[in-house]
Design a protein around this motif. Structure first.
Motif, PDB file in Angstrom:
ATOM      1  N   SER A  44     -30.345 -27.322 -23.029  1.00  0.00           N
ATOM      2  CA  SER A  44     -29.536 -28.171 -22.164  1.00  0.00           C
ATOM      3  C   SER A  44     -29.720 -27.780 -20.700  1.00  0.00           C
ATOM      4  O   SER A  44     -29.760 -26.606 -20.368  1.00  0.00           O
ATOM      5  N   GLY A  45     -29.879 -28.785 -19.872  1.00  0.00           N
ATOM      6  CA  GLY A  45     -29.991 -28.531 -18.437  1.00  0.00           C
ATOM      7  C   GLY A  45     -31.387 -28.159 -17.969  1.00  0.00           C
ATOM      8  O   GLY A  45     -31.580 -27.799 -16.810  1.00  0.00           O
ATOM      9  N   CYS A  46     -32.405 -28.268 -18.851  1.00  0.00           N
ATOM     10  CA  CYS A  46     -33.737 -27.840 -18.452  1.00  0.00           C
ATOM     11  C   CYS A  46     -34.460 -28.934 -17.685  1.00  0.00           C
ATOM     12  O   CYS A  46     -35.552 -28.727 -17.179  1.00  0.00           O
ATOM     13  N   GLY A  47     -33.889 -30.126 -17.588  1.00  0.00           N
ATOM     14  CA  GLY A  47     -34.502 -31.169 -16.775  1.00  0.00           C
ATOM     15  C   GLY A  47     -35.152 -32.295 -17.564  1.00  0.00           C
ATOM     16  O   GLY A  47     -35.811 -33.152 -16.988  1.00  0.00           O
ATOM     17  N   LYS A  48     -34.946 -32.338 -18.869  1.00  0.00           N
ATOM     18  CA  LYS A  48     -35.573 -33.372 -19.695  1.00  0.00           C
ATOM     19  C   LYS A  48     -35.150 -34.770 -19.258  1.00  0.00           C
ATOM     20  O   LYS A  48     -35.990 -35.643 -19.009  1.00  0.00           O
ATOM     21  N   THR A  49     -33.842 -34.962 -19.183  1.00  0.00           N
ATOM     22  CA  THR A  49     -33.330 -36.280 -18.810  1.00  0.00           C
ATOM     23  C   THR A  49     -33.804 -36.672 -17.418  1.00  0.00           C
ATOM     24  O   THR A  49     -34.182 -37.818 -17.175  1.00  0.00           O
ATOM     25  N   THR A  50     -33.792 -35.709 -16.517  1.00  0.00           N
ATOM     26  CA  THR A  50     -34.226 -35.991 -15.145  1.00  0.00           C
ATOM     27  C   THR A  50     -35.667 -36.481 -15.121  1.00  0.00           C
ATOM     28  O   THR A  50     -35.987 -37.448 -14.419  1.00  0.00           O
TER      29      THR A  50
HETATM   30  N1  LIG Z   1     -27.323 -36.660 -10.493  1.00  0.00           N
HETATM   31  C1  LIG Z   1     -27.336 -35.321 -10.465  1.00  0.00           C
HETATM   32  N2  LIG Z   1     -26.802 -34.637  -9.438  1.00  0.00           N
HETATM   33  C2  LIG Z   1     -26.817 -33.286  -9.405  1.00  0.00           C
HETATM   34  N3  LIG Z   1     -27.351 -32.515 -10.349  1.00  0.00           N
HETATM   35  C3  LIG Z   1     -27.903 -33.129 -11.414  1.00  0.00           C
HETATM   36  C4  LIG Z   1     -27.919 -34.550 -11.527  1.00  0.00           C
HETATM   37  N4  LIG Z   1     -28.546 -34.881 -12.687  1.00  0.00           N
HETATM   38  C5  LIG Z   1     -28.873 -33.711 -13.267  1.00  0.00           C
HETATM   39  N5  LIG Z   1     -28.508 -32.661 -12.510  1.00  0.00           N
HETATM   40  C6  LIG Z   1     -28.762 -31.233 -12.808  1.00  0.00           C
HETATM   41  O1  LIG Z   1     -30.130 -31.079 -13.050  1.00  0.00           O
HETATM   42  C7  LIG Z   1     -30.351 -30.195 -14.145  1.00  0.00           C
HETATM   43  C8  LIG Z   1     -31.170 -30.889 -15.209  1.00  0.00           C
HETATM   44  O2  LIG Z   1     -30.387 -31.922 -15.773  1.00  0.00           O
HETATM   45  P1  LIG Z   1     -30.880 -32.827 -16.965  1.00  0.00           P
HETATM   46  O3  LIG Z   1     -29.830 -33.840 -17.185  1.00  0.00           O
HETATM   47  O4  LIG Z   1     -32.240 -33.313 -16.671  1.00  0.00           O
HETATM   48  O5  LIG Z   1     -30.911 -31.803 -18.170  1.00  0.00           O
HETATM   49  P2  LIG Z   1     -31.269 -32.079 -19.694  1.00  0.00           P
HETATM   50  O6  LIG Z   1     -32.457 -31.239 -20.005  1.00  0.00           O
HETATM   51  O7  LIG Z   1     -31.373 -33.519 -19.957  1.00  0.00           O
HETATM   52  O8  LIG Z   1     -30.020 -31.450 -20.429  1.00  0.00           O
HETATM   53  P3  LIG Z   1     -29.212 -31.987 -21.718  1.00  0.00           P
HETATM   54  O9  LIG Z   1     -29.961 -31.517 -22.914  1.00  0.00           O
HETATM   55  O10 LIG Z   1     -27.901 -31.280 -21.575  1.00  0.00           O
HETATM   56  O11 LIG Z   1     -29.106 -33.466 -21.602  1.00  0.00           O
HETATM   57  C9  LIG Z   1     -28.984 -29.760 -14.610  1.00  0.00           C
HETATM   58  O12 LIG Z   1     -28.715 -28.493 -14.056  1.00  0.00           O
HETATM   59  C10 LIG Z   1     -28.067 -30.811 -14.078  1.00  0.00           C
HETATM   60  O13 LIG Z   1     -26.810 -30.250 -13.802  1.00  0.00           O
END
Ligand SMILES: Nc1ncnc2c1ncn2[C@@H]1O[C@H](COP(=O)(O)OP(=O)(O)OP(=O)(O)O)[C@@H](O)[C@H]1O
Ligand SMILES: [Mg+2]
Lengths: 372, 288
Positions: A44-50
């Motif tokens: 979680s939080g590694c940046g996948k969704t981003t």
């Molecule tokens: N709109 C935003 N504004 C500020 N920080 C953000 C934003 N979107 C994501 N982040 C931060 O960027 C980092 C990566 O977020 P991301 O959502 O890509 O993680 P993830 O790998 O999809 O995690 P998960 O498995 O929990 O969905 C996290 O630390 C998150 O808090």
């Protein structure tokens, strides 16, 4: 673009994304081949969704270029990228019938009314829900809703299908069915797919390529078997399955096998495919599932290559499997996950453990070894 | 079993008795009064007759005030809707760190007495008020304009009182829309405007209709803005009631008009609840 990369549907080049001071994604390069299913895997939080959102056009990269079908899309808005998106919470339009939901993308693509009808019918058939067109999303179960979401995304024949943890809202049994359904459909249609998950089983079972991420950094990419069996760093080895790590040194190469001596003095044989030199500091990696455990008086005479004796210190029973913590003679603790055949071993039982050199992975070691 | 049945009632009893004492009983009194007679001497005689109601519909004078009330209420609803949706949408989309503060600003007028807020329009729009003063000063006009004591001034007073209700209702329903729906629509080929039309607008309609109902009901029952800012031709049904009861002390007729207004609003609220559900209105006050 170079001609060798013609069959790449999505290409990321040096993608960086900062949210204020937070570096969410750090210089990622990624190639997604035509028709393949690539998973972005990481905690979680590694940046996948981003990353997925940047490919979709819902976020703008701070630096770097994104190409879809060879076209630079950095400045192309989402609605002109021809994408299919699947969300964790299905995101069906609650105020539109299932038919209108599935037809939605076609309406914005100048498809004639009769063609829309036909395409929607086919898409609903493909997800095995041919008769729900008149219903509303709230009248369907979670699994059915996600299948409609799938139909809605594929009906527009997207260049790439983006899925962000599409299975995580479903319960365990349904998840497995749905996973297979997505897998089959993806192969049948040959639609290029990027799939985000933090579930390694999902990633290992469906992907053509797994991309492991941690902390915004790409850790390793490759076919599931390679990433699982030959992790190139400690994070990957630990994230995919539970692993044992032991610092040691390469002593020699004999008959194609490396002889490894650990700091505790234990010696292991490994046939890791990389080239190591005598004296290299390494870290020996053995997955918990790869050990065989026998009651001491029950051990076979033949050894796989690395046989040791020890005592069970702790165990936890998990139904089909048991997790053991075993102290080997000479002061080495190992974690073993073993399939229960008849009866699980008890705490205090004396055991023999065995592991094949094939399953003794090596990583470059950063530790210091006391001079010997 | 028995015990469980009356327990909730026991817990509700303080609020129920308050409602009974302050709302139900007075309303019952009004209904009873509306059937009584008023002697030419001014004395009120208990009776059961429909003369007061008949008098209301005797000629077009009273119904036309009722009709005007409905018309002004509808115009007010319409203006509040247009003027309310835009700021509500703006707050909803805003990523500013002052967002919360902006939303609080909407509630700021409630801190000032309604009468004072209404009266203050006299200082702005009156012949010696701020606006005329300004226009005279810069020479756009040579004679003060009469901006007060007309329907526009009444509407102005109503809107400044009712707009926050509309904004909050719409804002809450906008906030309740799943952001993924918008992104899904965008990914399937909608530009921003199309996505608004397909997703945001239809899904905000519950808030819109709740806001409209609230504004309508509050406008139809209000008497201060028409009294302070309106002219002779602008009185609404509540002013009529006020005049009959306080002015001519004709309680039976005033009560009959009240019952007619109550029936009108009751029918509207009942219809709304039947088809849309009244609970939407309460969401706006629960916050998010
Ligand atoms: N709109 C935003 N504004 C500020 N920080 C953000 C934003 N979107 C994501 N982040 C931060 O960027 C980092 C990566 O977020 P991301 O959502 O890509 O993680 P993830 O790998 O999809 O995690 P998960 O498995 O929990 O969905 C996290 O630390 C998150 O808090
Ligand atoms: Mg995520």
């Amino acid at each position: 673009m170079e001609s060798s990369q013609k069959n790449m549907v999505v290409q990321l080049r040096g993608i960086v994304k900062n949210f204020g001071k937070l570096e969410a994604v750090k210089k990622i390069d990624l190639d997604v081949e035509q028709g393949s299913l690539v998973t972005l895997l990481g905690p979680s939080g590694c940046g996948k969704t981003t990353i997925l959102r940047m490919i979709a056009g819902l976020e703008h990269p701070t630096a770097g270029d994104i190409y879809i079908k060879g076209r630079l899309v950095n400045d192309i808005p989402i609605h002109r990228r021809n994408l299919g998106m699947i969300f964790q919470n299905y995101a069906l339009f609650p105020h539109k019938s299932i038919f209108d939901n599935v037809a939605f993308g076609l309406k914005y693509r100048n498809v004639s009314k009769t063609d829309i009808k036909e395409k929607v019918r086919k898409a609903l058939e493909m997800v095995r829900l041919p008769d729900v067109g008149d219903r509303y999303p709230s009248q369907l179960s979670g699994g059915q809703q996600q299948r409609i979401a799938l139909a809605r995304a594929i009906v527009i024949e997207p260049d790439v299908l983006l899925m962000d943890e599409p299975l995580s809202a479903l319960d365990e049994n349904l998840r497995e069915d749905m996973r297979r359904e997505i897998d089959n459909l993806q192969q049948m249609l040959g639609v290029t797919t990027i799939f985000v998950t933090h579930d390694q089983r999902e990633a290992l079972s469906m992907s053509d390529k797994i991309v492991v991420l941690n902390d915004g950094v790409l850790q390793q990419e490759g076919p599931p078997e390679d990433v699982y069996n030959i992790p190139t760093n400690r994070f990957v080895a630990d994230f995919l399955g539970s692993s044992n790590f032991y610092p040691g040194r390469v002593m020699a190469k004999e008959n194609g096998l490396y002889r490894i001596r650990l700091e505790t003095g234990h010696e292991f044989l490994s046939n890791h495919p990389f080239n190591w030199n005598q004296g290299d500091k390494i870290e020996l990696v053995i997955r918990a599932q790869k050990f065989y455990v026998y009651a001491e008086n029950n051990a076979p005479d033949e050894t796989l290559g690395n046989s040791f004796k020890g005592v069970i210190k702790d165990r936890s029973y998990m139904g089909g499997e048991v997790s053991y913590f075993i102290d080997l003679e000479g002061g080495l603790s190992i974690h073993v996950i073993s399939i229960v055949n008849i009866r699980a071993l008890k705490i205090g039982d004396r055991v023999a453990v065995d592991v094949s050199p094939r399953h003794c992975g090596l990583l470059p070691g950063q530790h210091s070894i006391a001079a010997s | 079993m028995k015990k469980q049945n009356w327990q909730p009632w026991a817990l509700l009893s303080p609020s129920l008795s308050a409602i009974l004492l302050l709302l139900v009983i007075p309303v019952l009194f009004i209904i009873v009064y509306s059937f009584w007679l008023r002697a030419p001497t001014g004395a009120v005689i208990p009776a059961f007759q429909l003369g007061n109601y008949a008098r209301f519909f005797e000629d077009l004078f009273y119904p036309s005030i009722l009709f005007r009330t409905i018309r002004v209420s509808l115009i007010c609803v319409f203006l509040c809707l247009i003027m309310g949706y835009i700021p509500a949408y703006f707050f909803h989309r805003s990523t500013s760190r002052f967002r919360q503060a902006l939303i609080l600003l909407v509630l700021l007028p409630f801190w000032i007495s309604f009468i004072i807020r209404t009266m203050s329009w006299i200082n702005i729009l009156g012949t010696t008020g701020f606006l005329n003063h300004l226009l005279l000063k810069i020479g756009i006009i040579s004679q003060p304009l009469s901006l007060l004591y007309n329907e526009a001034a009444v509407l102005m007073g109503l809107i400044q009182f009712l707009l926050p209700f509309m904004i909050l209702n719409i804002f809450v329903s906008l906030e309740g829309i799943d952001k993924n729906l918008l992104e899904a629509a965008r990914s399937m080929g909608c530009n921003e405007w199309q996505a608004f039309r397909e997703v945001t607008l239809p899904l905000s309609l519950p808030g819109v209709s709740a806001g409209c109902l609230l504004v309508f009901v509050l406008t139809a029952g209000t008497y201060l803005p028409p009294m302070i800012l309106g002219g002779p031709g602008n009185e609404m049904i509540a002013n009529l009631i006020f005049n009959r009861v306080i002015g001519t002390l004709d309680w039976p007729f005033g009560s009959a008009i009240s019952v007619i207004l109550l029936l009108l609003l009751g029918t509207i609220v009942w219809t709304y609840n039947r088809y849309l559900g009244i609970s939407q209105i309460f969401k706006a006050f629960k916050g998010n």
